[in-house]
Structures are given as structure tokens and as C-alpha cells.
Design an enzyme around this catalytic site. Structure first.
Site, PDB file in Angstrom:
ATOM      1  N   ASP A 146       0.987  43.122  45.712  1.00 55.61           N
ATOM      2  CA  ASP A 146       0.480  42.259  44.650  1.00 55.61           C
ATOM      3  C   ASP A 146       1.587  41.906  43.656  1.00 55.61           C
ATOM      4  O   ASP A 146       2.421  42.749  43.317  1.00 55.61           O
ATOM      5  CB  ASP A 146      -0.637  43.023  43.919  1.00 55.61           C
ATOM      6  CG  ASP A 146      -1.235  42.240  42.769  1.00 55.61           C
ATOM      7  OD1 ASP A 146      -1.905  41.232  43.033  1.00 55.61           O
ATOM      8  OD2 ASP A 146      -1.022  42.633  41.594  1.00 55.61           O
ATOM      9  N   GLU A 204       3.251  39.188  47.882  1.00 55.07           N
ATOM     10  CA  GLU A 204       2.598  38.022  47.288  1.00 55.07           C
ATOM     11  C   GLU A 204       3.552  37.355  46.311  1.00 55.07           C
ATOM     12  O   GLU A 204       3.770  37.840  45.199  1.00 55.07           O
ATOM     13  CB  GLU A 204       1.310  38.429  46.573  1.00 55.07           C
ATOM     14  CG  GLU A 204       0.514  37.222  46.136  1.00 55.07           C
ATOM     15  CD  GLU A 204       0.024  37.293  44.720  1.00 55.07           C
ATOM     16  OE1 GLU A 204      -0.778  36.447  44.348  1.00 55.07           O
ATOM     17  OE2 GLU A 204       0.471  38.172  43.962  1.00 55.07           O
TER      18      GLU A 204
END
Ligand code: LM2
Ligand code: CA
Length: 483
Positions: free
Chosen positions: A194, A230
Site C-alpha cells: 500500500d 501500489e
């Protein structure tokens, strides 16, 4: 870290967003294993902040690395990982490692650990104030990120006031690596990282260098975890996805944005004849591709306006194109239904408990779960991709507008009609002669087709006709569904 580590013959993962571990375990056994899925991206498994009304995004505010969340506890996680691995379905954990909770306030997390966002104290790890970036690293006025043209600010300051971990510190890396290695030991196959854009590539490289190989009991010896980072790179900021390639794969956000334009009839489908690197995207083997994700399907994360399950016709077309085309490692989104005026709405629940995923007679899901991956067009194309993997794209055809077709070696062929008139064409498929099931309109049960049939002649030609008003204006055939 760029090898997806799928079991042989499997090539697509699905994000079972906010599912409980017990439901995922069942889904692996009853659906994902039998239908050829590679694996599941799970929601963050570590302790998170409790936010009132339980928005989905509370799981992006870590409190500790204890494995207790609304999705389940550590025993349930272990049971899921074991049962999925047993049916050759891998588990990829969402690793939220750039930050902890928002600053300010205090409370307890989903595992009962205390946190204090004023003093930056997270005893459940433990992390304390000196484990976070401070005024020496972050130079923005209020410690928050404002200027995405300033790479240092994006990486050293706070993303939406989330306490920003100091990944330059060895102690911080060790605690995070300890968490990730715990998951590896349990048997996960890799990680979605993330907010990777908000961490320095060099820090990530050092962190991943501390990771152990995958559990040899499941994967054999010497296999590294799959890591996809990401990085939201739409091509307009100084931080680019290319800085992270080589460390692991990156999420390709341009992919869904560009396909969105085509399948909304804003850019000709015929232009897709050179889809891939030629569209200014990274190399196929460096990316994870998807039509939408949990953020941009609800206007978060800055990704902007992708096609989602709320528009099923273009969504099925775009997903089918993605799965038929050789570019990238493919990920499906599996959503829950939500009120589009409330982008915070958490998963279907009663009280603080997430509802079970129920399965209807026609294989679709109930109880508020959308389960795009159980739509026939989706799972049959996951199988198509497995059958054609490694075959070159060939026999491209288009009408110069919104009708396209292409084959994958002598294994599969697809025809799509996004035009405002019907398609009626005889095309060279490259396939062996025979009767094939169209896996868009129906299934192949081992002897017969429940949908339409397509005849491929001895010369490899077949006739296709597709109306322009159909819900599913496409036909897909492959040698795995040949009568
Ligand atoms: C991501 N990628 O870089 C995730 O994919 C995205 O879902 C996460 O944001 C984000 N990074 C941080 O992990 C989500 C959500 C935000 C939410 C954060 C933290 O999109 O809206 O922010 O998780 O839970 C929320 C509030 C925000 C508030 C913040 C801190 O919406 O207004 O900021 O919490 O309390 C004051
Ligand atoms: Ca950071």
C-alpha cells in the site's frame, strides 16, 4: 520479487475486498480452485484503528501487526491460508507499512492494543515518536502532503495526516519485516504494498531484502515472495512507477484509465491493435493490471473514474479484453454493493460483524456481495487466459472503429462489438477445426455448450455475428471448451 508464484496453469488474482477469512477459505475450495484462479488479494490482516460506523478505510490505519481484524483472527487466517494453498490458490496480503493511524486522538485497535496519535505511541508493535518522520525529514508547514510535485514531501510527510513511518530507520524496517515474515511463515505468497509512492524506493529495497523465502513446505525451497507496489502514476508527477520496477512489480493505473476510455466509446477500439508497451506503459512483466480497484471505484486514491461493476456492460467488455490480451499480470476486483453517495460505507455487516458471503442458485453472491469474479463472463475468461497463456497475439482484425477481434496462437479467439451496428464477419481464428462453445453466452460442461456454438472450418475460418444491443456483445472461444 516479480514472479507471481502462482501454481502452474494459473494466471489471475482476485481482490476479495473486506471478505472474512472463513469465507475466503470456502471460496478457494468451492470456486477459485476449480475455476483456475491463481490467488486472492486479501484486505489488510493486521490490527487497525476502530473508526465509528466502521468505514472500509479504517483498515488503512494500522495500530499493530497483530493478526486480528474484522476479517478474522490469526487462527482463522492460518486456516484460510492452509486451505487455499491446498487447492492451489495463493494468498497475497495487503501490507500497509507507510504509516500507522491518523495523528491526533487515541484509542484501542481491533486486537485491543492501545494507540495514541498525539504522542505517536503504538505499544502493540512497539513504535514511538522517534520511529516516525518529523520536522527534520518533512518540511511542509503542517507535516501533511500538499505538493505532489515535491517527491521529498510525498515520501517524508503525512498522507492524509497518517503518522508517517520512518522507513530509513533500521528498527522500523525490522519491525515491518518481522510482520511480513510472520505472514510468509504462515504461508502467504506475497504482498500488495500500500502507498508505495509514499516510501523511498531505496528503503523498500532494503526492507524487502530482510524478507525470508516463501514457506518451503508449500512452495519448495528458494522461492521469493511476489511483491506488487501500489504506485499511482498517471504520468504527470515527478515520482514515477519506473523507480519501483526492479524492486517488485507495480500497479499500472494507466491501464484501467485508457481501457475505460475505449469501452466507454471515447476512443476507438481499433486503436487497441498495439495495446501494451506501445501505449507508454511499462513492460508486461513488470506490472499488475486491473480495470478498477477498491479506491478508484469509489473516488478514493486519486485514480479517477474507472469503469466499475455499476456499469456491467462496459465492465464485462473491458475485463474480457484484459483477460484475453497478453499484457500484464491480471487482477479482478470483487466488490460489495454500496451507496455511491457514501464513499466511506463499509462491507455488509450486522453490528460490528461482517456478513457472510452467501451463494445463490445461479452461482452469484447474495447478502450485499457483488462477486464480479463469479459472473460467467469473468470466470470463463480467467480460464481462457490460462488456456492461451504464452501464445502470441495474432490474426488481429478491426473495422476501423469499435469492432475488434484477435487470436492467441492456436488456442483461443475473441470477437467484440462496441459499435452501434451489428457485426457479421468471417474471420481467420488460427484454431483447429471443430465446434467450440462461446464461453461468454454459456458454459462448456465437458460434452455440450449451454450457450452458443461456433464452427471453425478446416481453413481456420469461422463466422461470427454479434448484435449491437446485446448485454454481452462479444464471443470468446478456446480449445479448452471445444466439443
Ligand atoms: C492507499 N494507497 O496509497 C490506499 O489504497 C487507500 O485506500 C488509503 O486511503 C491510503 N493509501 C492510506 O493507506 C484510505 C482512504 C482515506 C483514509 C485512509 C486512512 O482512501 O480516505 O483516510 O485510508 O484510513 C481517512 C479519512 C481522512 C483522514 C484520515 C486520517 O478519509 O479524511 O485524514 O483517515 O484520519 C484527516
Ligand atoms: Ca512516507
Amino acid at each position: 520479487y516479480s514472479n507471481p508464484t502462482c501454481a502452474p496453469g494459473r494466471n489471475t488474482i482476485v481482490h476479495l475486498f473486506e471478505w472474512k477469512w472463513s469465507d475466503i477459505a470456502q471460496e478457494c475450495e468451492r470456486f477459485l480452485g476449480p475455476n483456475g484462479f491463481c490467488g486472492v488479494q486479501i484486505s489488510p490482516p493486521n490490527e487497525n484503528r476502530l473508526v465509528s460506523n466502521r468505514p472500509w478505510w479504517e483498515r488503512y490505519q494500522p495500530v499493530s501487526y497483530k493478526l486480528i481484524t474484522r476479517s478474522g483472527n490469526e487462527d482463522q487466517l492460518r486456516d484460510m491460508v492452509n486451505r487455499c494453498n491446498k487447492v492451489n490458490v495463493r494468498i497475497y496480503a495487503d501490507a500497509v507499512i507507510n504509516h500507522m493511524t491518523g495523528v491526533g486522538g487515541s484509542g484501542t485497535g481491533t486486537a485491543g492494543s492501545h494507540w495514541d496519535g498525539d504522542s505517536l505511541s503504538y505499544p502493540g508493535v512497539p513504535f514511538s515518536a522517534w520511529d516516525f518522520n518529523s520536522g527534520s525529514e518533512c518540511h511542509s508547514s503542517d507535516m501533511n502532503i500538499h505538493d505532489y510535485n515535491n517527491a521529498e514531501e510525498v515520501r517524508n510527510c503525512r498522507l492524509v495526516s497518517l503518522a508517517d513511518l520512518k522507513l530509513s530507520k533500521n528498527y522500523v524496517r525490522d519491525e515491518i519485516a518481522g510482520y511480513m515474515n510472520h505472514l510468509i511463515n504462515i504461508g502467504v505468497a506475497g504482498f500488495r504494498v500500500d502507498a508505495a509512492k509514499h516510501m523511498w524506493p531505496g528503503d523498500l529495497r532494503s526492507l524487502f531484502g530482510k524478507l525470508t523465502n516463501l514457506n518451503s513446505g508449500v512452495f519448495g525451497s528458494g522461492v521469493k515472495p511476489f511483491i506488487f507496489q501500489e504506485v499511482i502514476d498517471m504520468g504527470s508527477e515527478p515520482i514515477s512507477a519506473s523507480e519501483y520496477i526492479g524492486i517488485g512489480r507495480v500497479t499500472n493505473f494507466i491501464f484501467g484509465a485508457k481501457l475505460g476510455q475505449v469501452f466507454r466509446n471515447e476512443n476507438k477500439a481499433s486503436y487497441l491493435h498495439n495495446w501494451g508497451e506501445a501505449w507508454n506503459m511499462p513492460n508486461s512483466n513488470d506490472v499488475v493490471v486491473f480495470i478498477d480497484n477498491h479506491d478508484n471505484q469509489r473516488g478514493h486514491g486519486g485514480g479517477g473514474g474507472p469503469i466499475t461493476h455499476f456499469e456491467p456492460r462496459p465492465y464485462k467488455l473491458a475485463t474480457t479484453f484484459m483477460l484475453a490480451h497478453p499484457y500484464g499480470f491480471t487482477r479482478l476486483m470483487s466488490s460489495y454493493n454500496f451507496d455511491r453517495s457514501n464513499t466511506d460505507q463499509g462491507p455488509p455487516h450486522h453490528g460490528d460483524t461482517i456478513n457472510d458471503v452467501t451463494i445463490n442458485g445461479d452461482q452469484t453472491c447474495g447478502n450485499g456481495w457483488t462477486c464480479e469474479h463469479r459472473w460467467r463472463q469473468m470466470y470463463n475468461m480467467v480460464a481462457f487466459r490460462n488456456v492461451v497463456m504464452g501464445q502470441n497475439l495474432q490474426h488481429w482484425w478491426d473495422n476501423g472503429n469499435y469492432q475488434i477481434a484477435f487470436g492467441r496462437g492456436n488456442k483461443g479467439f475473441i470477437v467484440m462489438n462496441m459499435d452501434s451496428h451489428s457485426l457479421d464477419q468471417t474471420l481467420q481464428t488460427g484454431l483447429p477445426a471443430g465446434t467450440y462453445c462461446d464461453v461468454i453466452s454459456g458454459n462448456y460442461d465437458g460434452s455440450s455448450c449451454s450457450g452458443n456454438e461456433i464452427q471453425v472450418g478446416n481453413d481456420g475460418n469461422a463466422h461470427f455475428s454479434i448484435g449491437n444491443t446485446s448485454d454481452n456483445p462479444m464471443i470468446a472461444i478456446h480449445v479448452g471448451a471445444k466439443k
